[in-house]
Design an enzyme around this catalytic site. Structure first.
Site, PDB file in Angstrom:
ATOM      1  N   GLU A  54       0.955  -1.133  -0.007  1.00  0.00           N
ATOM      2  CA  GLU A  54       0.139   0.014   0.038  1.00  0.00           C
ATOM      3  C   GLU A  54       0.873   1.123   0.049  1.00  0.00           C
ATOM      4  O   GLU A  54       1.860   1.363   0.713  1.00  0.00           O
ATOM      5  CB  GLU A  54      -0.860   0.022   1.252  1.00  0.00           C
ATOM      6  N   ASP A  65      -4.876   8.373  10.205  1.00  0.00           N
ATOM      7  CA  ASP A  65      -3.456   8.225  10.569  1.00  0.00           C
ATOM      8  C   ASP A  65      -3.133   8.417  12.122  1.00  0.00           C
ATOM      9  O   ASP A  65      -3.473   9.417  12.679  1.00  0.00           O
ATOM     10  CB  ASP A  65      -2.641   8.850   9.414  1.00  0.00           C
TER      11      ASP A  65
END
Length: 274
Positions: A54, A65
């Protein structure tokens, strides 16, 4: 193009299924630690045993995140990373490496680039799929025509709070694999770790796709436990932290080797492509 038949993700996971092996997926931030690092690192990680990679598309407001990935995104943005530079990196990678590539990121940069243009250019560059954490099931159809027309997998996420019926619906709407978020927090080691019964619930309700578990996996033990009830794992923050620390390549590859070894010892119940 029918992504379910022609996508590198499906082909790679199918090969692992035939060997009853678990998948190792790695996440790296595009343009980190240096702007040109991505095109150099991806083939090396594929050679080190990664079955899928990814590539994070840095954004100034990365909601999903944790601090490690946020910090890497900030560095990448300062380095000058853009959608254009990321797709250039993918083209370079494709000259020497056939590992499945998934772009993971946020909607705003895609809209700024132009949605139709983005999905077309991504597919032409050699991208295989997209993960857009902002899009819930109800909005997953927003780009469906673009992903289908370009043979790209649209990979959706489930979490520890997703009920079984919704897991089935998300699985039906996903292609390539189902991303099983292992914690209730953001990426990294924070949050409440997923219980084995949660992963088992996801696996039993995923009738269409293999299940890869990510978020908070940093050790061989983490990987082995996560993979016991799933089809593989995704490692991101732990790898990013090692790159951030400037760890020597040999040490990083040795660590990845221990992760790969743990996956081989995670028991039966390997990938099932229904």
């Amino acid at each position: 193009m029918d992504s379910s038949n022609h996508n590198r993700i499906t082909l790679a996971l199918g090969r692992l299924a035939a060997k009853r092996e678990k998948a190792l997926a790695l996440f790296i931030t595009a343009g980190f630690p240096e702007l040109k690092s991505t095109a150099e690192l991806v083939p090396k990680f594929a050679d080190a045993g990664a079955d899928l990679i990814e590539i994070g598309m840095p954004f100034s407001d990365p909601l999903a995140d944790g601090p490690v990935i946020q910090a890497s995104s900030a560095v990448a943005l300062k380095n000058g990373v853009t959608i254009t530079s990321i797709l250039d990196d993918v083209r370079t990678i494709r000259k020497s490496c056939d590992v499945p590539l998934v772009l993971m990121g946020y909607v705003n940069p895609i809209l700024s680039y132009g949605a139709e243009r983005f999905f077309r250019d991504a597919a032409k560059a050699g991208v295989d799929g997209l993960i857009l954490p902002e899009l819930p099931l109800e909005e997953s159809g927003r780009f469906a025509s673009h992903t289908k027309a370009n043979g790209l997998a649209q990979i959706l996420l489930v979490t520890p709070t997703t009920p079984p019926e919704r897991i089935r619906q998300i699985d039906d709407a996903s292609d390539g694999f189902l991303y099983c978020v292992a914690t209730t927090g953001v990426t990294g080691t924070g949050g409440r770790a997923a219980a084995g019964e949660y992963v088992a619930t996801v696996k039993s309700n995923a009738r269409k796709n293999p299940v890869l578990v990510g978020f908070g996996i940093s050790t061989p033990g983490d990987a082995r436990r996560a993979a016991e009830g799933a089809d593989g794992v995704v490692i991101g923050s732990a790898l990013t932290q090692r790159l951030r620390n400037g760890e020597q390549e040999g040490a990083v590859y040795a660590w990845l080797s221990t992760i790969k070894g743990a996956l081989h010892n995670s028991g039966e119940g390997a990938i099932s492509l229904h």
